[in-house]
Motif scaffolding. Structure first.
Motif, mmCIF file in Angstrom:
data_model
loop_
_atom_site.group_PDB
_atom_site.id
_atom_site.type_symbol
_atom_site.label_atom_id
_atom_site.label_comp_id
_atom_site.label_asym_id
_atom_site.label_seq_id
_atom_site.Cartn_x
_atom_site.Cartn_y
_atom_site.Cartn_z
ATOM 1 N N CYS A 125 0.816 -1.222 0.000
ATOM 2 C CA CYS A 125 0.000 0.000 0.000
ATOM 3 C C CYS A 125 0.846 1.267 0.000
ATOM 4 C CB CYS A 125 -0.941 0.003 1.200
ATOM 5 S SG CYS A 125 -0.113 0.262 2.786
ATOM 6 N N GLY A 126 2.071 1.175 0.521
ATOM 7 C CA GLY A 126 2.938 2.354 0.574
ATOM 8 C C GLY A 126 2.642 3.304 1.724
ATOM 9 N N CYS B 30 5.356 -0.595 5.287
ATOM 10 C CA CYS B 30 5.759 0.013 4.021
ATOM 11 C C CYS B 30 6.711 1.184 4.261
ATOM 12 C CB CYS B 30 4.541 0.488 3.230
ATOM 13 S SG CYS B 30 3.678 -0.857 2.400
ATOM 14 N N CYS C 218 3.700 -5.698 4.117
ATOM 15 C CA CYS C 218 2.684 -4.636 4.130
ATOM 16 C C CYS C 218 1.417 -5.119 4.842
ATOM 17 C CB CYS C 218 2.359 -4.229 2.689
ATOM 18 S SG CYS C 218 0.890 -3.186 2.574
ATOM 19 N N GLU C 219 0.898 -4.263 5.727
ATOM 20 C CA GLU C 219 -0.286 -4.651 6.511
ATOM 21 C C GLU C 219 -1.552 -4.700 5.655
ATOM 22 O OE1 GLU C 219 0.013 -1.670 9.571
ATOM 23 O OE2 GLU C 219 2.029 -2.420 10.029
#
Ligand SMILES: [Zn+2]
Ligand SMILES: [Zn+2]
Length: 353
Positions: free
Chosen positions: A94-95, A100, A108-109
């Motif tokens: 997701c960044g 991230c 990444c969660e």
């Protein structure tokens, strides 16, 4: 659309089964739902099932795959069209989340590794989260299977090549001829025009690499003169060693054949701890580099496939429909022994019988 689908589920505790699962649905605006057209079984999948690598459970396994788009989220409607084919990176991210921000996009969660931290591709359908971070179009005229190995096997090979600082024309020893070893040789030979020395215990694999023209010299790792042979070929030891297996013996081989001032680059994930003879490295003034690939160079490598520069279809030695995926795992070494000559097992779509 169907209501359920088949998928290979890892339940933890060394258990997998082919289950009926709910169909994946669009959950976020940048999701894509894909029909899996081809997936591959990876050594990491075996590590997960054997309990040597972490993964959520229960979870559908599989992170090497191609899809046909069947449904597109609101935010990516302009980008993807139903019916198009894509090859997908082993992870999406997701960044925005804490992981991230630390750069650990594989965890990444809101995404992470497919078949590790989010539902994977060894199923009829998959929800591809964060689609903009992981989908690469299969070019016209190219079959899905021709690019199936790009995002993981080839990208891992490329990672090992880059962290070793390989330059065009270098002499490079590659230890281990599993799928990553073969893909590394392919890249070293076809893109980097290197002088490649392949080393493994399997004579059949060595001869295959030679026949394919992706190894210049082959040395059997069981040969008592193995180190001497590498010295004979290189004159002073291998200036660069790329190690792709990650066990005690293969790492010792790397330390023994590397030249003074040389570089050992390992891309192995290591199923457990090994003892490392660092004193050898110190006295050789050699360096070592390791890590997990970061899905880089994928677009370039897809272009190389389209242009006919690289071709890894030789590695797709075995095929099973999703119905027989557990047999595929066994072929690939689930119970300890990989079938001789098997480089990679491709899982094709479910067959109604
Ligand atoms: Zn993999
Ligand atoms: Zn994230």
């Amino acid at each position: 659309m169907k209501e359920t689908m088949k998928g290979l589920v890892y339940h933890g505790n060394k258990t997998i089964s082919l289950d009926d699962l709910p169909m994946p649905k669009i959950e976020k605006p940048d999701d894509v739902i894909g029909r899996v057209t081809a997936s591959a079984i990876c050594t990491s999948d075996i590590h997960i099932v054997q309990g040597h690598a972490p993964a959520k459970a229960p979870l559908v396994l599989g992170h090497e795959f191609c899809i046909e788009v069947v449904e597109v989220g609101e935010a990516v409607k302009e980008q993807y069209k139903v019916g198009e084919h894509y090859v997908v990176a082993p992870l999406s991210f997701c960044g925005q989340c804490d992981m991230c921000k630390l750069g650990r996009v594989g965890r990444c969660e809101n995404g992470g590794g497919f078949g590790i931290f989010q539902s994977g591709a060894q199923a009829e359908y998959i929800r591809v989260s964060n689609s903009r971070t992981c989908m690469y179009k299969v070019p016209d005229g190219v079959k899905d299977e021709e690019v199936l190995l790009v995002p993981d096997m080839l990208a891992t090979g490329l990672f090992g090549i880059k962290q070793a600082g390989v330059q065009k024309g270098d002499t490079v020893a590659v230890i281990g001829l599993g799928p990553v070893g073969f893909c590394t040789c392919e890249l070293l030979k076809k893109i980097y025009e290197c002088n490649v020395i392949a080393i493994t215990r399997q004579q059949e694999s060595l001869e295959k690499a030679k026949r394919l023209g992706i190894a210049d010299e082959i040395v059997n790792a069981t040969d008592s003169e193995m180190v001497g042979k590498v010295l004979q070929i290189t004159g002073k030891g291998a200036p660069i060693v790329i190690e792709t297996t990650g066990n005690q013996t293969t790492m010792e081989t790397a330390f023994n054949i590397v030249a003074y001032g040389g570089m050992i680059s390992t891309v192995a994930v290591f199923g457990g701890p090994i003892s490392v003879p660092f004193h050898t490295l110190v006295y050789k003034n050699a360096r070592i580099a390791m890590g997990i690939q970061r899905a880089e160079g994928i677009a370039d490598m897809i272009q190389y496939v389209k242009d006919g520069v690289i071709d890894t279809t030789f590695a797709l030695t075995h095929k099973v429909p999703l119905n027989d995926i557990i047999k595929g795992y066994e072929l690939f070494g689930l119970n300890g022994k990989r079938t001789p000559g098997c480089i990679k097992v491709v899982v094709t779509p479910w067959e109604d019988r």
